[in-house]
Design an enzyme around this catalytic site. Sequence first.
Site, PDB file in Angstrom:
ATOM      1  N   TYR A 117      34.942  51.136  37.166  1.00 16.74           N
ATOM      2  CA  TYR A 117      35.813  52.216  37.601  1.00 16.74           C
ATOM      3  C   TYR A 117      35.009  53.469  37.912  1.00 16.74           C
ATOM      4  O   TYR A 117      35.223  54.147  38.914  1.00 16.74           O
ATOM      5  CB  TYR A 117      36.845  52.541  36.513  1.00 16.74           C
ATOM      6  N   PRO A 122      39.680  33.946  29.891  1.00 13.69           N
ATOM      7  CA  PRO A 122      40.491  34.127  31.108  1.00 13.69           C
ATOM      8  C   PRO A 122      39.664  34.669  32.268  1.00 13.69           C
ATOM      9  O   PRO A 122      38.868  35.587  32.094  1.00 13.69           O
ATOM     10  CB  PRO A 122      41.553  35.145  30.665  1.00 13.69           C
TER      11      PRO A 122
END
Length: 250
Positions: free
Chosen positions: A4, A199
């Site tokens: 980010y 995941p």
Amino acid sequence: MSPYGRTKVFLEHVIKDLCSASVYKQQEYLKEIETKDKVQNGSAVNGSSVNGSSVNGCNGCSNNSKKNYVWSAVLLRYFNPAGAHPSGIMGEDPQGIPNNLMPFLAQVAVGNLEKLSVFGKDYPTADGACIRDYLHVLDLAQGHVAALEKMDKEQAAGNHDCWAYNLGTGTGYSVFDMIKAFNKAVGRELPYVVTGRRPGDVPNLTADPRLANKELDWKAEKTLDEMCADLWRWQRNNPHGYNTNPTSIS
């Protein structure tokens, strides 16, 4: 800096005055990545992850701005940088628990972490573990130099564009392959435990670096053994990273 943060800096300080108003949609996850042996240069980045989304945003902004402004950019897609400087005085110093395999193994080797967790061994690979393409940091550095030289050459010829390249070896190694290779460098077996899948992990992410080989005249030269030996030299000499007084060994 987080993905980010990197994107924020890029957008604020580079693209702010160059990009017109644009809207970018998240790219659909590419299922073919799970079946292809190597990630092609034109393949989209997995937009479902934080890093993938930030890369997509920067890539899109770079490609959009080139249409109206006289500037150039080279986008480099890294494939798992590993190793350290061979001197043993420069290397990765993760703050907190490392997110990547090799620095995590190095922390286990010096006793800062108890054991490695291997996320799944039921993938459709030879040993059931995920496969990744590992690239020595010195080869990666040379890739940056080659990219800058490419851009300088093109700009001198009046060519302004946005080029993208995969930087990798083109050879994939499983998690168990990497554990074995690092054990060899350390000289002992390091503890690990197999847990459930993580995941977002796909079975195989191996680079197809042929475009970089051709257009940048760049190719990864360092071996897996060199990556592991250099990483262990750095971590052994500096068990607490840059809080340790650096030493140099031959």
